[in-house]
Design a protein around this motif. Structure first.
Motif, short mmCIF file in Angstrom:
data_model
loop_
_atom_site.label_atom_id
_atom_site.label_comp_id
_atom_site.label_asym_id
_atom_site.label_seq_id
_atom_site.Cartn_x
_atom_site.Cartn_y
_atom_site.Cartn_z
N LYS A 174 0.85 -1.24 -0.05
CA LYS A 174 0.09 0.03 0.10
C LYS A 174 1.07 1.29 0.03
CE LYS A 174 -3.91 2.36 2.32
NZ LYS A 174 -4.72 2.10 3.60
N ARG A 175 1.00 1.88 -1.10
CA ARG A 175 1.83 3.20 -1.29
C ARG A 175 1.07 4.16 -2.20
NH1 ARG A 175 6.56 0.59 -4.54
NH2 ARG A 175 7.03 -0.76 -2.64
N LEU A 176 1.69 5.29 -2.30
CA LEU A 176 1.18 6.26 -2.94
C LEU A 176 1.17 5.97 -4.58
CD1 LEU A 176 2.17 9.75 -1.84
CD2 LEU A 176 -0.24 9.02 -1.99
N ASN A 177 0.18 5.91 -5.32
CA ASN A 177 0.46 5.53 -6.79
C ASN A 177 0.13 6.50 -7.54
OD1 ASN A 177 1.31 2.58 -6.99
ND2 ASN A 177 -0.22 2.39 -5.69
N ASN A 178 0.48 6.65 -8.78
CA ASN A 178 -0.10 7.50 -9.90
C ASN A 178 -1.45 7.00 -10.23
OD1 ASN A 178 2.79 8.50 -10.44
ND2 ASN A 178 2.98 6.84 -11.67
N TYR A 179 -2.63 7.96 -9.99
CA TYR A 179 -3.80 7.41 -10.37
C TYR A 179 -4.42 8.56 -11.10
CZ TYR A 179 -8.62 6.36 -9.20
OH TYR A 179 -9.82 5.78 -9.50
N CYS A 180 -5.13 7.91 -12.26
CA CYS A 180 -5.92 8.90 -13.37
C CYS A 180 -7.30 8.79 -12.92
CB CYS A 180 -5.45 8.03 -14.80
SG CYS A 180 -6.53 8.92 -15.81
N PRO A 181 -7.96 10.08 -12.45
CA PRO A 181 -9.24 10.10 -12.23
C PRO A 181 -10.15 9.78 -13.32
CG PRO A 181 -8.39 11.89 -11.34
CD PRO A 181 -7.15 11.35 -12.35
N GLY A 182 -9.70 10.10 -14.79
CA GLY A 182 -10.44 10.01 -15.93
C GLY A 182 -10.57 8.44 -16.11
N CYS A 183 -9.38 7.72 -16.01
CA CYS A 183 -9.54 6.16 -16.37
C CYS A 183 -9.79 5.48 -15.01
CB CYS A 183 -7.97 5.67 -16.81
SG CYS A 183 -7.51 6.73 -18.19
N ARG A 184 -9.82 6.30 -14.00
CA ARG A 184 -10.31 5.60 -12.88
C ARG A 184 -9.45 4.39 -12.19
NH1 ARG A 184 -14.44 6.29 -15.73
NH2 ARG A 184 -15.03 4.25 -16.06
N THR A 185 -7.93 4.28 -12.43
CA THR A 185 -7.33 3.49 -12.27
C THR A 185 -5.73 3.73 -11.99
OG1 THR A 185 -6.56 1.31 -12.82
CG2 THR A 185 -6.48 3.00 -14.72
N THR A 186 -5.02 3.09 -11.23
CA THR A 186 -3.68 3.23 -11.10
C THR A 186 -2.95 3.11 -12.35
OG1 THR A 186 -3.48 2.21 -8.72
CG2 THR A 186 -1.37 2.54 -10.10
N VAL A 187 -1.92 3.85 -12.79
CA VAL A 187 -1.03 3.93 -13.93
C VAL A 187 0.38 3.90 -13.47
CG1 VAL A 187 -2.77 5.18 -15.42
CG2 VAL A 187 -1.20 6.44 -14.20
N ALA A 188 1.27 3.26 -14.58
CA ALA A 188 2.63 3.35 -14.15
C ALA A 188 3.28 4.59 -14.33
CB ALA A 188 3.28 1.95 -14.84
N ASP A 189 4.52 4.60 -13.94
CA ASP A 189 5.37 5.96 -14.58
C ASP A 189 5.30 6.07 -15.95
OD1 ASP A 189 5.92 6.70 -11.93
OD2 ASP A 189 7.85 6.02 -11.68
N ASN A 190 5.40 5.08 -16.69
CA ASN A 190 5.75 5.17 -18.02
C ASN A 190 4.48 5.36 -18.69
OD1 ASN A 190 4.59 2.46 -17.98
ND2 ASN A 190 6.72 1.71 -18.31
N GLU A 191 3.38 5.56 -18.18
CA GLU A 191 2.06 5.88 -18.85
C GLU A 191 1.90 7.37 -18.27
OE1 GLU A 191 -0.74 2.30 -18.59
OE2 GLU A 191 0.45 2.31 -16.76
N VAL A 192 2.62 8.08 -17.81
CA VAL A 192 2.57 9.44 -17.36
C VAL A 192 3.48 10.42 -18.37
CG1 VAL A 192 2.86 11.24 -15.50
CG2 VAL A 192 2.14 8.75 -15.10
#
Length: 787
Positions: A174-192
């Motif tokens: 459980k840690r801070l993750n990149n999160y996209c409110p539009g996609c409503r899911t966690t995303v990896a660094d290389n998807e940013v």
């Protein structure tokens, strides 16, 4: 003789339908030949094939056709990507329904209904483009069309996850993750991605505990004050050395947080001192929290709203909360000033929503432990071009956390895990089946740890790249046919765009290494983009996407293919899509057809090579150079430079000079030439034509197939690649011969004569005396003065 007077694009349909019906390029898994495999990039099926897809697949087809001619058994499958977020988004738009608003199974039905409409459309353009896939039918055999959402593909994805689990390479945290409110899911660094946006840099007063001193801290994210964790200044910044070990009081929230030195602070930014939130504001902040061991604490919900930790901001959207707290800071005297700046903002590469950072439990695949190995592994892979290897190395150097692979979506491969409701023990199933834990019972009746009999199925799915990164394992049958895999792995070629080096290429190399201990590929071909005529990358948002089907309708596939080869080398530069250039290539096809049609009138050539004349030896020596260049450059995935040379030879050397010079000897109407000399000309014409057709066949497969089949009764794509005859020729150079002909033509024009008119006399170098009769026959010169 060729029946048709002209090459017509309408002839292409009959040919590609014949190829499809006859399964002309079917892959034989039992072959004793060396296997050449292409790990093709599966296009998403929910959109028409665009010009970028078409061009790169045409180039891949050239690779495949060349390799077949050089003795390889070519595995060239078509994969169709039907997984993940793009499918869900398209489903939401078409059926006006969102995941969660209907039962999961119902939403999946909507997704499948959408896919039924699109999948067949995706293959039509490839077929018309002359792409020689190993199969045009879906199936389970090597080379068959495959879908990334099929049970077989998802079964392999899950099997590789189980392997990684057993190797201890998967963990939940459980840690801070990149999160996209539009996609409503966690995303990896290389998807940013990052975009420069206007925002305010707010200078906010903090009080130093136990004193009257105030420090001014500049921030673009004041809404994160509620989770402020520490204040930092640069270790070399003398202005703040006296604050080390003290505490600061966060305005409005009255939190006491430590002040400490750290190089993340930039003396030149704002006041040079900054607060770091436990919620983080970007990826650098996440890395900082991990480094100093500070526990993360998010203040934003998965809906993109402030949570209860934010106090009076709770329930507000992030943008509204930012405005509200700035107003309150100003009202209570904490805001010193605010200035408009351009700020690099992290956004989701798919939806373009601003990325937030939310504490969530996710599954991670270990990658940090493998970065050095991946760098070393890249040295064993051939990159085309070599400079593009740096794209991979740069990304490897940027990786700072393990890979979060779980996603909170619906239409994707499920994580194959269950949990005992009594003790929480994780149930990992055996490999060999596609599992859907959200609706299936686990493959055990009782928990092996506590004996409990009730289980909760995992509802999360895998990151799409977790699926995509096993494509070479799937096409080479890693699990289904270990014997074939052992023979065929690693894949020979990975062709792909430069923009997904950090995702598809990197993850594939990582995953295949973790699972096999070997490189995933021998070669990697990284291409640039197809641009519109204004030089812009094609995109739906700009409305500048070119439909290749429209160009094929107008000009035929061969003109498009010829443009793909002649426009440039796509590993070095972007292409501008130009209708004018594509249309112009039709002239070369006409020239090639006319040359073949002329030669077809003399198709009764001697079977064995006769004694060659000087002129015939010359043209064959020129042809030798092109054969050797083509074989070398084709083998290095360069069809541009040989293609340019071939076009020049056909048009400027063979047609304009050799053919004109040899006509008198071929016809021999006045008996000036011996029968042996005439036969030498006829043999050379046919030999050069056959060789040119073979050299051009990977580039323009339709017209070369048609000519060769009509004249020789054979499939040119089953022929071997030409071998240079090693003819040595030193009498004169091609430039010298071209120069002589050009001088004679100029002399005629200067005298107001047509090129068909003769000349009384002309001065020519003695080195051309051996082709005197050809020169006089071509130009109608009554007397040559040798100088």
């Amino acid at each position: 003789m060729l029946a048709e007077t002209n090459w017509k694009k309408d002839l292409e349909k009959e040919i590609y339908e014949e190829w499809k019906k006859s399964k002309a390029y079917k892959f034989d898994p039992k072959t004793k030949k060396k296997i050449y495999s292409i790990d093709t990039p599966p296009p998403y099926v929910n959109a028409p094939v665009h010009m970028g897809h078409c061009t790169t697949y045409i180039l891949m087809d050239m690779f495949a056709r060349f390799k077949r001619m050089t003795g390889f058994e070519v595995l060239f499958p078509l994969g169709l990507d039907r997984n993940g977020l793009p499918i869900e988004v398209a489903t939401e738009k078409k059926f006006n329904v969102r995941p969660g608003s209907v039962p999961r199974e119902k939403f999946i039905e909507y997704c499948k209904k959408l896919l039924e409409e699109f999948s067949t459309k995706s293959t039509e353009t490839f077929l018309r483009s002359g792409i020689s896939f190993s199969s045009w039918e879906p199936g389970k055999n090597p080379g068959d069309i495959y879908f990334t959402d099929s049970d077989e593909y998802r079964k392999l994805t899950q099997s590789t996850f189980i392997d990684l689990w057993k190797k201890g390479l998967v963990y939940e945290d459980k840690r801070l993750n990149n999160y996209c409110p539009g996609c409503r899911t966690t995303v990896a660094d290389n998807e940013v991605d990052h975009v420069d946006l206007k925002t305010f840099l707010n200078h906010v007063k903090f009080r130093v505990k136990g004193s009257e001193e105030e420090i001014v801290i500049a921030t673009t994210r004041p809404e994160l004050l509620c989770t402020a964790g520490t204040v930092v200044y640069h270790p070399d910044d003398k202005r703040y050395q006296h604050l080390k070990g003290q505490k600061a009081i966060v305005p409005i929230y009255n939190l006491e947080i430590p002040i400490q030195p750290h190089p993340i602070a930039k003396p030149e930014y704002g006041s040079g001192i900054m607060f770091m939130s436990k919620s983080a504001g970007d990826q650098n902040a996440i890395r900082f929290l991990i480094e100093i061991g500070m526990e993360a604490e998010s203040c934003i919900t998965i809906e993109g709203k402030m949570d209860k930790n934010s106090g009076f901001l709770a329930g507000m959207k992030v943008e509204d909360a930012r405005k509200s707290i700035i107003e309150r800071l100003e009202k209570e005297g904490f805001l010193v000033k605010k200035e408009e700046i351009i700020h690099s903002t992290p956004i989701c590469e798919r939806s373009k929503h601003a990325i937030e950072f939310i504490t969530m439990p996710e599954y991670y695949v270990k990658q940090l432990d493998f970065l050095d190995d991946i760098k070393k592994l890249s040295d064993k892979i051939n990159f085309y071009s070599k400079k593009n290897k740096q794209l991979l190395l740069d990304w490897i150097s940027a990786v700072s956390i393990d890979w979060p692979v779980s996603r909170r979506r619906v239409y994707a491969t499920e994580i194959p895990l269950w949990y005992c409701k009594k003790c929480g023990e994780v149930v990992v199933p055996p490999k060999g089946k596609y599992y859907q834990p959200w609706k299936e019972s686990p493959p055990i009746n009782a928990c092996t740890k506590c004996g409990g009999k009730e289980f909760r199925g995992e509802e999360r799915v895998f990151d799409t790249w977790f699926d995509s990164s096993i494509s070479p394992l799937y096409i080479l049958q890693f699990v289904e046919n270990p014997e074939f895999f052992k023979k065929a792995f690693p894949a020979t070629l990975r062709p792909q765009g430069k923009e997904i080096v950090r995702t598809w290429l990197y993850y594939t190399i990582l995953r295949c290494y973790q699972l096999t201990g070997k490189p995933a590929f021998d070669d990697v071909w990284i291409h640039y983009h197809i641009l519109d005529k204004q030089g812009r990358k094609m995109s739906k948002s700009l409305g500048n996407v070119v439909d290749p089907a429209m160009l094929i309708d107008k000009f035929g596939a061969e003109s498009v293919r010829l443009w793909a080869a002649l426009e440039g080398n796509l590993v070095d530069t972007d292409f501008m899509c130009s209708e004018e250039k594509i249309q112009g290539n039709g002239k070369f096809l006409t020239k090639l057809w006319n040359v073949a049609r002329f030669i077809s009138g003399f198709s009764e050539a001697p079977k064995k090579r006769p004694q060659l004349t000087i002129l015939d030896s010359w043209v064959l020596s020129e042809l030798d150079q092109i054969i050797e260049l083509s074989k070398k450059q084709f083998g290095e995935y360069d069809f541009h430079n040989p293609g340019v040379r071939l076009r020049h030879f056909v048009w400027e050397i063979f047609a304009s000079h050799y053919l004109e010079l040899v006509k008198a000897r071929v016809y021999n109407t006045d008996g000036k030439f011996t029968k042996e000399e005439q036969e030498s000309a006829i043999w050379t014409l046919n030999h050069v034509l056959d060789t040119l057709l073979k050299l051009l066949s990977p580039i323009v497969p339709f017209i070369t197939y048609k000519i060769y089949k009509d004249l020789r009764g054979k499939d040119i794509h089953s022929e071997k690649f030409p071998i240079a005859e090693k003819i040595e020729f030193e009498k004169f150079t091609v430039d010298e011969l071209v120069e002589i002909n050009a001088a004679i033509w100029k002399a005629k024009r200067d005298k107001g004569l047509s090129l068909k008119d003769g000349l009384d006399n002309f001065d020519i170098s003695k080195k051309f005396k051996d082709i005197e009769r050809e020169l006089t026959g071509m130009h109608g010169i009554k007397e040559i003065k040798w100088v």
